[in-house]
Scaffold this motif. Structure first.
Motif, PDB file in Angstrom:
ATOM      1  N   PHE A   1       0.814  -1.222   0.000  1.00  0.00           N
ATOM      2  CA  PHE A   1       0.000   0.000   0.000  1.00  0.00           C
ATOM      3  C   PHE A   1       0.845   1.268   0.000  1.00  0.00           C
ATOM      4  CE2 PHE A   1      -3.943  -1.916   2.298  1.00  0.00           C
ATOM      5  CZ  PHE A   1      -4.231  -2.627   1.160  1.00  0.00           C
ATOM      6  N   ALA A   2       2.120   1.183   0.283  1.00  0.00           N
ATOM      7  CA  ALA A   2       3.015   2.343   0.313  1.00  0.00           C
ATOM      8  C   ALA A   2       3.730   2.472   1.621  1.00  0.00           C
ATOM      9  CB  ALA A   2       2.271   3.646   0.033  1.00  0.00           C
ATOM     10  N   THR A   3       3.875   1.416   2.374  1.00  0.00           N
ATOM     11  CA  THR A   3       4.600   1.480   3.633  1.00  0.00           C
ATOM     12  C   THR A   3       5.566   0.312   3.735  1.00  0.00           C
ATOM     13  OG1 THR A   3       3.094   0.091   4.905  1.00  0.00           O
ATOM     14  CG2 THR A   3       2.529   2.413   4.721  1.00  0.00           C
TER      15      THR A   3
ATOM     16  N   TRP B   1       8.888   1.874  -4.624  1.00  0.00           N
ATOM     17  CA  TRP B   1       8.667   3.260  -4.200  1.00  0.00           C
ATOM     18  C   TRP B   1       9.863   4.177  -4.418  1.00  0.00           C
ATOM     19  CZ3 TRP B   1       3.944   4.703  -3.638  1.00  0.00           C
ATOM     20  CH2 TRP B   1       2.975   3.754  -3.269  1.00  0.00           C
TER      21      TRP B   1
ATOM     22  N   LEU C   1       5.368   7.676  -6.518  1.00  0.00           N
ATOM     23  CA  LEU C   1       4.159   7.088  -7.089  1.00  0.00           C
ATOM     24  C   LEU C   1       4.396   6.544  -8.497  1.00  0.00           C
ATOM     25  CD1 LEU C   1       1.149   6.577  -6.587  1.00  0.00           C
ATOM     26  CD2 LEU C   1       0.682   8.833  -7.570  1.00  0.00           C
TER      27      LEU C   1
ATOM     28  N   ASP D   1      -5.965   0.615  -0.369  1.00  0.00           N
ATOM     29  CA  ASP D   1      -6.449   1.540   0.653  1.00  0.00           C
ATOM     30  C   ASP D   1      -6.524   2.953   0.086  1.00  0.00           C
ATOM     31  OD1 ASP D   1      -3.859   2.470   0.596  1.00  0.00           O
ATOM     32  OD2 ASP D   1      -3.519   2.317   2.754  1.00  0.00           O
ATOM     33  N   TRP D   2      -6.695   3.917   0.974  1.00  0.00           N
ATOM     34  CA  TRP D   2      -6.951   5.302   0.572  1.00  0.00           C
ATOM     35  C   TRP D   2      -5.784   5.953  -0.160  1.00  0.00           C
ATOM     36  CZ3 TRP D   2      -3.525   8.714   2.934  1.00  0.00           C
ATOM     37  CH2 TRP D   2      -2.835   8.195   4.035  1.00  0.00           C
ATOM     38  N   ARG D   3      -4.561   5.383  -0.039  1.00  0.00           N
ATOM     39  CA  ARG D   3      -3.395   6.032  -0.642  1.00  0.00           C
ATOM     40  C   ARG D   3      -3.308   5.830  -2.146  1.00  0.00           C
ATOM     41  NH1 ARG D   3       0.059   4.208   4.530  1.00  0.00           N
ATOM     42  NH2 ARG D   3      -1.391   2.504   4.287  1.00  0.00           N
ATOM     43  N   VAL D   4      -3.656   4.646  -2.642  1.00  0.00           N
ATOM     44  CA  VAL D   4      -3.414   4.333  -4.051  1.00  0.00           C
ATOM     45  C   VAL D   4      -4.639   3.807  -4.792  1.00  0.00           C
ATOM     46  CG1 VAL D   4      -0.946   3.899  -3.748  1.00  0.00           C
ATOM     47  CG2 VAL D   4      -2.566   2.038  -3.392  1.00  0.00           C
TER      48      VAL D   4
ATOM     49  N   ARG E   1      -9.487   6.101  10.146  1.00  0.00           N
ATOM     50  CA  ARG E   1      -9.606   5.272   8.948  1.00  0.00           C
ATOM     51  C   ARG E   1     -10.135   3.908   9.341  1.00  0.00           C
ATOM     52  NH1 ARG E   1      -4.317   7.944   8.213  1.00  0.00           N
ATOM     53  NH2 ARG E   1      -4.717   9.674   6.790  1.00  0.00           N
TER      54      ARG E   1
ATOM     55  N   ASP F   1     -10.999  -0.398   3.889  1.00  0.00           N
ATOM     56  CA  ASP F   1     -10.213  -0.553   2.674  1.00  0.00           C
ATOM     57  C   ASP F   1     -11.179  -0.742   1.517  1.00  0.00           C
ATOM     58  OD1 ASP F   1      -7.906  -0.458   4.139  1.00  0.00           O
ATOM     59  OD2 ASP F   1      -7.409  -2.590   3.939  1.00  0.00           O
TER      60      ASP F   1
END
Length: 620
Positions: free
Chosen positions: A103-105, A138, A142, A171-174, A212, A215
């Motif tokens: 998800f970006a983490t 990453w 992006l 999720d909300w990021r991508v 939050r 998802d």
């Protein structure tokens, strides 16, 4: 940014188009043959054909059903290479794909490990390979994430059957970016639903955003002719409504009366679902922060596949998709880049033997997981790296540059004039194994002879992989010749330019173990007596301080009592689970006939790394 002609609505990122405005094609490396490393829950029948090598090569000839001999597949490696290699046999044959990509983490690559019988908990940091994957995903923000997803989603579409569905968990990021990308790849008209999965959890005090609590899961299909069985996942009516099941009810709509019959099987499934995590998942947790509940995957698999269909998860992580597919009587393929994830998934599938929640379709095939294989592409990834690194050179020059490259990373200097000596580090001579094959006992013997002929007293042998049973055998030979021998693993990190540039490369000694084997008639007893990880000084204090005795390093060990020089068949195993931390250190087996046998013992440590040895026995 390249100049492109805009003639459709699409998502654009750096790397999608070349400088001339042409769409960069998705690479399809390979196909490379899969290596079968281990077969689980399939007893030997005596009909296996031994290849006489370290690995068997999987040819996908076992049929399309369990009855035809299909074996489920758990594959370690880069999912882009794996999917590209699967295309040859599986293009258009996978009925359902579910993925839960990063998800970006950095949490996507971290796991909590339990150590020893006391279940002391530590956090396993990224391996260098996982760190590389994180940088690739990453490293350019992006843009690189979207390129990674685009390449893989294109391959997944090609693998998907005409009646197939793909569910992508985000999720909300991508999520919003990938939605537009999937419209382009799968077709806007094949978008079926955005499913909202709601959950509960603690909220950090003082946080400056709304808590939050959900998802999103994007659901696309390959065509209009897709599998969807809502009756399997209908939700129960509330207690007040249950008295109305199957009865007619009249509603007034303006001036008209509308008569409907309430369904008897519960209300139609909705695209908003609440499945809690936390305490509700307590019995499922295996140490992955990003682990999803089995109830969520059960809903997806029941709705969009039929018993016996093929389900795939190419970011399988802790193995939730595969475990649920197994319980529901589906065939499956799963893969992950993390060696530890593959190990945890293997244990999770083995533990289904003790599961009480096998569904009807799963029970048809017995009370444990059906036979499955562990495979990899490791050797061929290295070949690909060698081709890319040392191209446009004649064979002799390419070999010289490969040896010089490895020796430099090891801190050694090249030497010439020998067949089995390639370098020198201090007073020690160095031999480097080939990039595409395991180091053999004979290679080691030849290197020892060359070392002794030069008056050398110390020899270091570097290898990617090692012939089974090499460790003990070669140590004895080196001692007799008066040579101090050190065996070192060439780490996969050397494939990573960034790790090489930073000087992060470390060559580890091979771990080793001791067993005591006793025979009495046709019965043999194997007892694990010791396990040693030589490079403990390179292991963080947090981990070393939790180790109380040698068995604490071990998470799993298994035995093939009748190894045929082909593939390791897991005939007996003992492993630690969350509920049972004890490890059985003795195994017994009774042979049907007297004779000479090979016993293959595999030990896997708390990091998911395996060490193997082969022993010859004779029973009377």
């Amino acid at each position: 940014m390249p100049k492109i002609n805009i003639n459709k609505t699409e998502l654009v990122w750096l790397g999608k188009y070349d400088e001339e405005g042409k769409l960069n094609p998705v690479e399809r490396p390979g196909p490379y043959p899969f290596q079968i490393v281990e077969v689980i829950n399939k007893p030997r029948t005596g009909k296996e054909v031994g290849q006489g090598t370290l690995f068997d090569y999987w040819e996908s000839d076992e049929g399309n059903t369990f009855e035809e001999g299909w074996r489920n597949k758990l594959i370690w490696g880069d999912n882009k290479l794996i999917m590209s290699s699967l295309l040859e046999k599986f293009a258009g044959k996978i009925n359902l794909i579910y993925i839960d990509p990063p998800f970006a983490t950095g949490a996507d690559f971290k796991f909590r490990i339990q150590v020893g019988e006391e279940a002391e908990e530590i956090t396993k940091e990224h391996s260098i390979i996982e760190e590389k994957a994180y940088r690739d995903t990453w490293g350019k923000g992006l843009d690189s994430y979207l390129q990674m997803m685009y390449e893989r989603l294109v391959l997944m579409k090609e693998l998907l059957a005409e009646n197939g569905s793909i569910y992508v968990h985000l999720d909300w990021r991508v999520g919003h970016y990938v939605k537009v990308m999937m419209d382009e790849i799968f077709g806007y008209e094949n978008f079926r639903n955005e499913i909202v999965w709601c959950y509960s959890g603690a909220t950090s005090p003082g946080i400056k955003v709304l808590a939050r609590r959900h998802d999103c899961i994007l659901w696309y299909t390959k065509s209009d002719n897709y599998i969807f069985e809502p009756d399997r996942i209908r939700q129960e009516f509330s207690e007040a409504s249950k008295r109305m099941e199957g009865r007619k009810k009249i509603f007034h709509h303006g001036k008209e009366e509308v008569t409907i019959t309430l369904p008897e099987k519960g209300k139609f499934p909705e695209d908003w679902i609440y499945i809690p995590t936390g305490v509700a998942m307590i019995n499922e947790r295996v140490g992955f922060d990003t682990q999803k509940p089995e109830a969520l995957l059960k809903r997806i698999i029941l709705a969009s596949s039929n018993p016996g269909d093929l389900v795939a998860d190419f970011f399988c992580g802790s193995g939730t998709t595969l475990a649920v597919a197994e319980k529901l009587g589906r065939r499956w393929i799963g893969c992950d880049l993390s060696r530890y994830a593959i190990h945890i998934t293997r244990k999770r599938l083995l533990d289904i033997e003790n599961s009480k929640d096998l569904e009807n379709e799963g029970k048809k095939y017995g009370k444990k997981a059906r036979p499955f294989e562990i495979l990899n592409l490791g050797k061929y990834e290295r070949q690909l790296w060698q081709v890319k690194t040392f191209t446009n050179k004649d064979e002799k020059q390419a070999l010289f540059e490969y040896l010089a490259f490895i020796l430099k990373l090891y801190g050694a200097e090249p030497v010439r004039g020998f067949t089995h000596i390639h370098g020198k580090k201090g007073n020690a001579l160095v031999y480097v194994g080939a990039v595409d094959s395991p180091v053999t006992i004979q290679e080691c013997i030849d290197a020892i002879k060359d070392c002794k002929s030069q008056g050398g007293k110390e020899l270091h042998i570097l290898g990617w992989e090692w012939e089974m049973g090499l460790n003990d055998a070669i140590e004895e030979i080196a001692k007799k010749e008066g040579v101090k021998l050190k065996l070192r693993i060439i780490p996969m990190d050397v494939l990573d330019k960034e790790a090489v540039k930073k000087g992060d490369i470390r060559f580890f000694e091979l771990a080793y173990f001791k067993v005591d084997i006793k025979t009495k008639g046709r019965e043999v007893e194997v007892e694990l007596k010791d396990f040693v990880i030589p490079h403990t000084d390179l292991i963080p204090d947090e981990v070393r301080n939790k180790i109380k005795k040698w068995t604490d390093w071990i998470d799993y060990w298994a035995i093939d009592f009748d190894f045929k020089s082909d593939t390791f068949h897991n005939g007996w195993t003992s492993y630690r689970t969350k509920k049972n931390r004890a490890l059985n250190l003795k195994a017994t087996h009774t042979y049907e006939k007297p004779g000479k046998y090979k016993i293959f013992v595999k030990v896997i440590d708390i990091f998911g790394i395996d060490t193997s040895q082969i022993f010859d026995v004779e029973v009377k």
